[in-house]
Design a protein around this motif. Structure first.
Motif, short mmCIF file in Angstrom:
data_model
loop_
_atom_site.label_atom_id
_atom_site.label_comp_id
_atom_site.label_asym_id
_atom_site.label_seq_id
_atom_site.Cartn_x
_atom_site.Cartn_y
_atom_site.Cartn_z
N VAL A 89 5.44 5.40 2.20
CA VAL A 89 5.11 6.03 3.21
C VAL A 89 5.18 7.71 3.03
CG1 VAL A 89 5.15 6.67 5.70
CG2 VAL A 89 5.65 4.30 4.98
N ASN A 148 -3.85 4.73 1.41
CA ASN A 148 -4.43 4.86 2.55
C ASN A 148 -4.20 6.29 3.10
OD1 ASN A 148 -5.36 2.00 2.54
ND2 ASN A 148 -3.30 1.52 3.16
N GLY A 205 -8.41 1.99 -1.56
CA GLY A 205 -7.66 2.24 -0.04
C GLY A 205 -8.62 2.67 1.10
N ASP A 254 5.44 -0.95 2.66
CA ASP A 254 4.53 0.12 2.05
C ASP A 254 5.35 1.23 1.87
OD1 ASP A 254 2.75 -1.97 2.47
OD2 ASP A 254 1.85 -1.02 4.13
N VAL A 314 4.05 0.52 9.14
CA VAL A 314 3.98 0.25 7.62
C VAL A 314 5.21 0.09 6.78
CG1 VAL A 314 1.46 0.88 7.81
CG2 VAL A 314 3.02 2.55 7.06
N ALA A 322 -4.02 8.56 6.68
CA ALA A 322 -4.30 8.35 8.04
C ALA A 322 -3.91 10.12 8.49
CB ALA A 322 -3.37 7.53 8.88
N ILE A 335 0.28 10.27 5.52
CA ILE A 335 0.07 10.34 6.75
C ILE A 335 0.12 11.82 7.21
CG2 ILE A 335 1.03 9.75 9.31
CD1 ILE A 335 2.07 7.35 7.92
N SER A 339 0.75 -1.16 0.00
CA SER A 339 0.11 0.03 0.08
C SER A 339 0.77 1.17 0.03
CB SER A 339 -0.80 -0.12 1.14
OG SER A 339 -1.63 -1.11 1.28
N THR A 340 0.16 2.35 -0.16
CA THR A 340 0.68 3.53 0.02
C THR A 340 -0.02 4.40 1.04
OG1 THR A 340 1.45 3.67 -2.32
CG2 THR A 340 1.13 5.96 -1.09
N TRP A 341 0.70 4.94 2.00
CA TRP A 341 0.18 5.56 3.18
C TRP A 341 0.51 7.10 3.28
CZ3 TRP A 341 -2.86 3.48 6.95
CH2 TRP A 341 -2.96 2.22 6.63
#
Lengths: 436, 135
Positions: free
Chosen positions: B28, B81, B129, B26, B21, B83, B6, B2-4
């Motif tokens: 970040v 994703n 996502g 992943d 992660v 956050a 944040i 995945s890609t996050w």
């Protein structure tokens, strides 16, 4: 600037306590502002056993949030890392890339700043020297300003093993060591007695060597134990199991002499007579006790002391007499470690010297003070010294005599911390910064 | 993989998530205002195994920077994703003296991240996502 909160803290042995106003900066800038306005000694994960990081009635700077790896050069192995980073975390990230922290103490929870301030050693001290010898640079936040300290600077020898008395080690450049892979090939063999133990330690050519001693064994079995020799290797083993917690302070009988004696005998017999070679995850070899997060609670509310000493090679017999004295009192705990050290040390107050080192835990409830005094005296007479990262019992006179460069170190410290803002309980207790 | 993204990447909780992660491999992207701090975290994440890690500038009170983040995120691979760890709360006496400070609290905690998430929502949906808000 971060706010200060009152906290009551103990070292890992839980015998000495301090109530301090603690600030925990989240960022480097906040740390620098704090040290410029209200300089105080740094603390990490409090893995030293006694009061090295405690400052009762004063202030402290908790460095644990400054724990990032800031850069890594794959060609040279040079890692730039913040002072609050844990040794175990660095390893977990770097071992799969084929690199290891060059010197590892017995717990992966120790921080980089603490490892430098105590100039820690590991199971490879005989070949790799102390932690500080692998540090290539460190920006030091002293009460009089920020200084980039290099190994060639006089301040380096004052600060490595310098008990945090010259400033906060905000970050460090540490040269990592190449690993063949991220597992350890460990050869374990039973050792029958003291003489065999020393002979095997002397003859060992392994990169990592350590002896576990059954300090409850007496008479002909005195000094019996298990010798562990290890190398890094490539291979596939299941990852280390997650750690467990000790849910409450253990009752007094948990480490009663009879229990320890039975445990140690069983532990010794666990290794077959012919020895064995096993493959372990890296952290299982270097940090076997970290799997039980708060194993210090096994000693119950009263806590425990560890005494670690080193004596010169020629004084090995003194160490044998110390072990006899310990066995006779029946106060030994399961954890006793014997190792041959090389000469490597990075600073004026560093512990290592070429010789043999012995580390033994004592349950505080058993009243080991007199025994510890005797050990201290014997070590002093043998020209050896006590390890301050472990100490909670020593007397000022002995320790001052054991560290011959102490007075010069104290003078150098006074120049960077003229108002004694960085003093800790240990430094006060052992009068380390007082003039001769 | 995945890609996050944040938001508010300098907070302690954000750092813990970023590292967790990263260790899975992943990508970040810690985003916030303290560029130096976020770049240090991005390097840390790369060394812990992140496939990709890069600090992004995100100021909840300045929507003019949001489109650059959207463009960067549409280039990233795998499910996106988001956050959210942003938020601010000045000490009560300061708010009592100057009630207009509430505007900033609302922007930092709600409208800023909500506007950016709205911009990114089609991409999050497209890549299947998730969005996570932490109050």
């Amino acid at each position: 600037m971060p706010t200060h909160k009152q906290q009551t803290l103990t070292g890992w042995g839980r015998t000495l306590r301090a109530t301090s106003m603690v600030a925990r900066p989240e960022r480097r800038r906040a740390l620098e502002a704090l040290m410029a306005q209200r300089p105080a000694p740094a603390m990490g994960r409090l893995r030293s056993y006694g009061d090295t990081a405690l400052n009762h009635g004063g202030e402290a700077v908790d460095l644990t949030r400054l724990d990032r790896m800031l850069g890594f050069d794959e060609d040279t192995g040079l890692l730039r890392v913040e002072g609050g980073a844990r040794i175990g975390e660095i390893n977990a990230a770097m071992a799969p890339r084929g690199w290891l922290v060059p010197v590892m103490p017995g717990t992966g929870f120790a921080t980089v700043g603490g490892a430098i301030a105590m100039d820690v050693h590991g199971k490879n001290h005989h070949s790799a020297g102390s932690f500080g010898e692998h540090v290539e640079a460190m920006p030091l936040l002293t009460p009089t300003g920020v200084e980039e300290v290099l190994p060639c600077d006089p301040l380096f020898k004052v600060s490595a093993g310098g008990l945090g008395q010259t400033g906060v080690i905000a970050e460090a450049s540490v040269r990592l060591t190449r690993a063949k892979g991220d597992v350890m090939m460990v050869t374990e063999r039973r050792v029958a007695d003291w003489d065999e133990h020393l002979a095997l330690l002397d003859a060992s050519e392994a990169t990592y060597t350590v002896g576990w001693i059954d300090a409850t064994a007496e008479g002909a079995s005195l000094g019996r134990g298990i010798l562990e020799e290890a190398e890094t290797a490539a291979g596939l083993v299941p990852p280390a199991k997650r750690g467990k917690r000790v849910p409450f302070d253990a009752p007094a009988f948990a480490l009663a002499p009879s229990v320890v004696k039975a445990f140690n005998a069983a532990y010794w017999r666990r290794v077959p007579v012919s020895g064995r070679t096993v493959v372990k995850p890296i952290e299982d070899f270097f940090f076997p006790l970290d799997k039980i997060y708060d194993w210090n609670r096994l000693y119950g509310k009263s806590g425990f002391h560890q005494v670690q000493c080193v004596v010169p090679l020629a004084a090995a017999d003194t160490l044998k007499r110390i072990l006899e004295a310990i066995a006779r009192t029946g106060m030994a705990s399961p954890l006793a470690v014997l190792k041959r050290m090389g000469p490597g040390r990075a600073g004026m107050m560093s512990f290592p010297m070429e010789g043999y080192t012995l580390a033994v835990d004592f349950h505080a409830a058993h009243g080991p003070e007199k025994l510890a005094q005797r050990i201290e005296q014997m070590v002093l007479e043998a020209g050896g010294r006590l390890y301050l990262a472990k100490d909670s019992l020593a007397s000022a006179d002995s320790v001052r005599a054991m560290y011959p460069e102490r007075a010069a170190w104290a003078d150098a410290v006074a120049e960077v911390d003229p108002e004694s803002k960085l003093m800790t309980d240990l430094v006060r207790r052992l009068k380390l910064r007082e003039a001769a | 993989m995945s890609t996050w993204l944040i938001l508010g990447g300098s907070s302690a909780m954000a750092r813990a998530l970023a590292r967790a992660v990263a260790a899975q491999g992943d990508a970040v992207f810690p985003a916030g205002r303290d560029r130096g701090d976020l770049e240090a975290l991005a390097t840390d994440c790369r060394l812990r195994g992140a496939r990709e890690a890069e600090a992004l500038t995100f100021d909840a009170r300045d929507p003019s920077g949001f489109d650059a983040i959207r463009q960067r995120m549409t280039q990233a691979k795998g499910p996106l994703n988001i956050a959210v760890f942003t938020g601010s709360m000045p000490p009560q006496p300061e708010i009592d003296d100057d009630p207009s400070l509430i505007d900033g609290v609302i922007k930092d905690s709600f409208t800023g991240p909500a506007q950016l998430i709205t911009l990114l929502a089609p991409h999050v949906e497209h890549t299947q996502g998730t969005e996570v808000g932490v109050g």
